[in-house]
Design an enzyme around this catalytic site. Structure first.
Site, mmCIF file in Angstrom:
data_model
loop_
_atom_site.group_PDB
_atom_site.id
_atom_site.type_symbol
_atom_site.label_atom_id
_atom_site.label_comp_id
_atom_site.label_asym_id
_atom_site.label_seq_id
_atom_site.Cartn_x
_atom_site.Cartn_y
_atom_site.Cartn_z
ATOM 1 N N HIS A 1 1.955 -12.300 -0.456
ATOM 2 C CA HIS A 1 0.753 -12.556 -0.852
ATOM 3 C C HIS A 1 0.399 -13.574 -1.741
ATOM 4 O O HIS A 1 1.548 -14.075 -2.061
ATOM 5 C CB HIS A 1 0.252 -11.292 -1.535
ATOM 6 C CG HIS A 1 1.237 -10.857 -2.846
ATOM 7 N ND1 HIS A 1 2.207 -9.907 -2.517
ATOM 8 C CD2 HIS A 1 1.179 -11.470 -3.962
ATOM 9 C CE1 HIS A 1 2.785 -9.903 -3.865
ATOM 10 N NE2 HIS A 1 2.265 -10.877 -4.668
HETATM 11 P P1 TYD Z 1 4.167 -4.515 -3.756
HETATM 12 O O1 TYD Z 1 3.133 -5.581 -4.530
HETATM 13 O O2 TYD Z 1 4.175 -3.976 -2.697
HETATM 14 O O3 TYD Z 1 5.688 -5.546 -4.222
HETATM 15 P P2 TYD Z 1 6.066 -6.964 -3.387
HETATM 16 O O4 TYD Z 1 4.738 -7.775 -3.652
HETATM 17 O O5 TYD Z 1 7.292 -7.274 -4.189
HETATM 18 O O6 TYD Z 1 6.250 -6.735 -2.079
HETATM 19 O O7 TYD Z 1 4.462 -3.543 -4.910
HETATM 20 C C1 TYD Z 1 4.951 -2.292 -4.607
HETATM 21 C C2 TYD Z 1 4.162 -0.995 -5.234
HETATM 22 O O8 TYD Z 1 4.446 -1.355 -6.655
HETATM 23 C C3 TYD Z 1 2.598 -1.062 -4.786
HETATM 24 O O9 TYD Z 1 2.500 0.303 -4.870
HETATM 25 C C4 TYD Z 1 1.975 -1.501 -6.219
HETATM 26 C C5 TYD Z 1 3.051 -1.175 -7.444
HETATM 27 N N1 TYD Z 1 3.130 -2.168 -8.256
HETATM 28 C C6 TYD Z 1 2.640 -1.727 -9.544
HETATM 29 O O10 TYD Z 1 2.119 -0.665 -9.667
HETATM 30 N N2 TYD Z 1 2.272 -2.618 -10.646
HETATM 31 C C7 TYD Z 1 2.918 -3.963 -10.681
HETATM 32 O O11 TYD Z 1 2.849 -4.701 -11.589
HETATM 33 C C8 TYD Z 1 3.463 -4.206 -9.399
HETATM 34 C C9 TYD Z 1 3.865 -5.705 -9.018
HETATM 35 C C10 TYD Z 1 3.479 -3.311 -8.162
#
Ligand code: TYD
Length: 145
Positions: A49
């Site tokens: 992303h």
């Molecule tokens: P995600 O964005 O999928 O992680 P990555 O970009 O590393 O693949 O995040 C995983 C989960 O964590 C998703 O349910 C959103 C949550 N999350 C939060 O609650 N707070 C945060 O600051 C971040 C980065 C993710």
């Protein structure tokens, strides 16, 4: 794209090493959020992303991970495997994290609270937004943000 690595000051002595990161001093923004990623598998790809306005600094505090970064001018990769430096990732940069070592812990410092609406999760949409003339007019406006 050019990748901005930030070296940290280390405080080492016979007891071991210590790195301190202060917002707006060692890190070029005020820190609003810290999160870390661990217990990942080598075959996993995370991220995939971009953020419209978020700036982050990522540090592999343990182990190693490779970041693919793309600001719309083409991808570049950097492997983080050193807790004494980080990589700065500004707004409108597509990122993918891969090749996590089994012991990898990636700590990320961010300048904003978590905001799902700031995400662009589709690469084609990211390219459309990053290449849009309207965005470049804003980016080139004075005063610069
Ligand atoms: P995600 O964005 O999928 O992680 P990555 O970009 O590393 O693949 O995040 C995983 C989960 O964590 C998703 O349910 C959103 C949550 N999350 C939060 O609650 N707070 C945060 O600051 C971040 C980065 C993710």
């Amino acid at each position: 794209m050019d990748i901005a690595r930030i070296p940290f000051q280390t405080h080492g002595d016979s007891r071991g090493m210590l790195v301190a990161l202060e917002g707006a001093r060692d890190v070029p923004f005020e820190i609003r959020r810290v999160y870390y990623i661990f217990a990942t598998q080598d075959a996993v790809r995370r991220g995939q992303h971009a953020h419209r306005s978020l700036t982050q600094l990522a540090v592999a505090v343990r182990g190693s991970v490779t970041f693919l970064l793309d600001d719309g001018t083409g991808p570049a990769e950097v492997t983080l495997d050193d807790p004494t430096s980080g990589v700065l990732i500004g707004p409108m940069v597509w990122r993918e994290l891969h090749h996590f070592s089994e012991d990898c812990v990636v700590m990320v410092l961010a300048d904003q609270w978590y905001d799902p609406t700031d995400y662009i999760g589709d690469y084609e949409q990211f390219l459309r937004e990053v290449q849009s003339p309207a965005r470049h007019e804003v980016a080139g406006a004075w005063p610069r943000r």
